[in-house]
Design an enzyme around this catalytic site. Structure first.
Site, short mmCIF file in Angstrom:
data_model
loop_
_atom_site.label_atom_id
_atom_site.label_comp_id
_atom_site.label_asym_id
_atom_site.label_seq_id
_atom_site.Cartn_x
_atom_site.Cartn_y
_atom_site.Cartn_z
CG HIS A 1 -0.92 9.04 1.55
ND1 HIS A 1 -2.32 9.40 2.21
CD2 HIS A 1 -0.96 8.33 0.49
CE1 HIS A 1 -3.15 8.49 1.52
NE2 HIS A 1 -2.57 7.75 0.38
CB CYS B 1 -1.06 5.86 -2.59
SG CYS B 1 -0.81 6.86 -4.07
#
Length: 385
Positions: free
Chosen positions: A266, A285
């Site tokens: 992201h 992440c």
């Protein structure tokens, strides 16, 4: 941006396992023969320097093939030695300055035995891989903190990345990118509600409003933060969701890649972190610099409102502030790997720091750490691959 490799050879392809095993045998022989010389702590060497440390540096670089063996004796730091240092730096993901300073010195002084262990451990982690390589695929090498977009066996784009902290490591993943989410929401994980949100609200009752975080009950109805007793842990019984926007923790783009760890790639509002050489800041992440360009590459061949998606079209969709989930017409394989040592087909051997300490054998099995950076952010439900 931090310096990352510009090599167009992928970190991972179909021959990486066998190439890395071959390299491990070579480094085993070097270690058994006595390894290589080390340089004194604090050594700084650059073009034009002369002295007794220069031949030691030459011997060191010759043993790994960065310098020709017939250039072993000169005491001058000449152009040939500068080129050899640059080759060494390129193989270690370092800035190719051609000079020996702190980070290059640290890499030079890692023993041959340790390098052999890194190659062997990396190969062992690849041994059980069933990754489905395609004409286009994505590789994240966690120790490199970089993302590679690969086409026809070549890295066409490489992006600076931020990966998991030592205590919240990014996991090994083999899956497919299935969608790009524009203007995503972020649902705060329970662990972060406890460790982050509750302490912030206790100090500043307006914190949630400033961060555009809403509180939702089990029926999805919005709850007034003032009705919650923040001196307790009661907030964990609610869903805390951050609205889309520039300050959203996921930034403006999320890359959907269903997997059992519920991790993904992201954007981020903290883009200043991409300038750091040490980029281990996330909760599992992977944050990607220039993620809009990466999304354009992923969406190639997927039609938008006006034909194929372009960077301008993605930017316009983000500017609309509307939440949009774009499913790829052809999902793209993606692998997150942990390679502290690996070799390419031409025999070039690369090394990265063992940031999670996975190369050192453990006396007892260590349970897989819980990944907490797992908010539900996409309207597209993950599907079993």
């Amino acid at each position: 941006m931090a310096t990352i490799s510009q090599d167009n050879r992928p970190t991972l392809d179909g021959s990486t396992f066998i190439n890395t095993m071959r390299a491990a045998w070579n480094y085993k022989r070097i270690a058994e023969a006595g390894g290589w010389p080390s340089l004194p702590v604090g050594t700084v060497l650059k073009a034009g320097d002369k002295g007794p440390l220069v031949p030691i540096l030459r011997q060191r670089l010759i043993l790994e093939g960065d310098l020709s063996a017939d250039l072993s004796t000169s005491t001058a730091f000449d152009a040939a030695l500068t080129g050899a240092v640059k080759r060494f730096q390129a193989r270690h993901g370092l800035s190719e300055s051609g000079a020996v300073r702190a980070r290059t010195l640290e890499a030079l002084n890692v023993s041959a035995a340790t390098r052999h262990r890194q190659l062997t451990a990396s190969a062992q982690r690849l041994a059980s891989s069933i990754f489905a390589f395609g004409d286009r695929y994505v590789v994240v090498n966690i120790p490199s903190a970089a993302v590679e977009a690969i086409e026809q066996g070549q890295v066409v784009r490489r992006y600076v990345a931020i990966v998991g902290k030592v205590d919240r490591p990014s996991p090994l993943v083999e899956t497919r990118v299935t969608a790009v989410n524009l203007n995503p929401t972020w649902t705060v994980p329970v662990s972060l509600i406890k460790k982050d949100i509750i302490p912030h609200v206790r100090k500043d009752p307006d914190y949630l409003q400033k961060m555009k975080i809403r509180i939702l009950d089990a029926k999805g109805q919005e709850v007034d933060p003032k009705t919650i007793d923040w001196s307790t842990q009661n907030a964990v019984n609610y869903t805390l969701r951050q609205d889309p926007g520039a300050i959203n923790s996921l930034g403006q783009i999320r890359i959907d890649m269903p997997n059992k760890h519920a991790v993904y790639m992201h954007d981020t509002p903290k883009k200043q972190l991409f300038a750091q050489d040490i980029r281990y800041h996330s909760s599992g992440c992977v944050r990607v610099a220039d993620v809009g360009e990466f999304a354009e590459w992923l969406l190639r061949g997927t039609n938008g409102p006006s034909g194929q998606w372009t960077k301008a079209g993605i930017d316009a969709a983000i500017a609309s502030t509307a939440r949009q989930d774009i499913r790829l017409d052809r999902p793209i394989p993606v692998a997150w790997v942990y390679l502290t040592g690996y070799a390419t087909a031409d025999g070039t051997v690369h090394f990265r720091n063992d940031i999670y300490g996975l190369d050192v054998p453990k006396s007892e099995p260590v349970p897989e750490p819980e990944v907490i950076d797992v908010p539900a952010t996409a309207s597209i439900k993950p599907k079993r691959l």
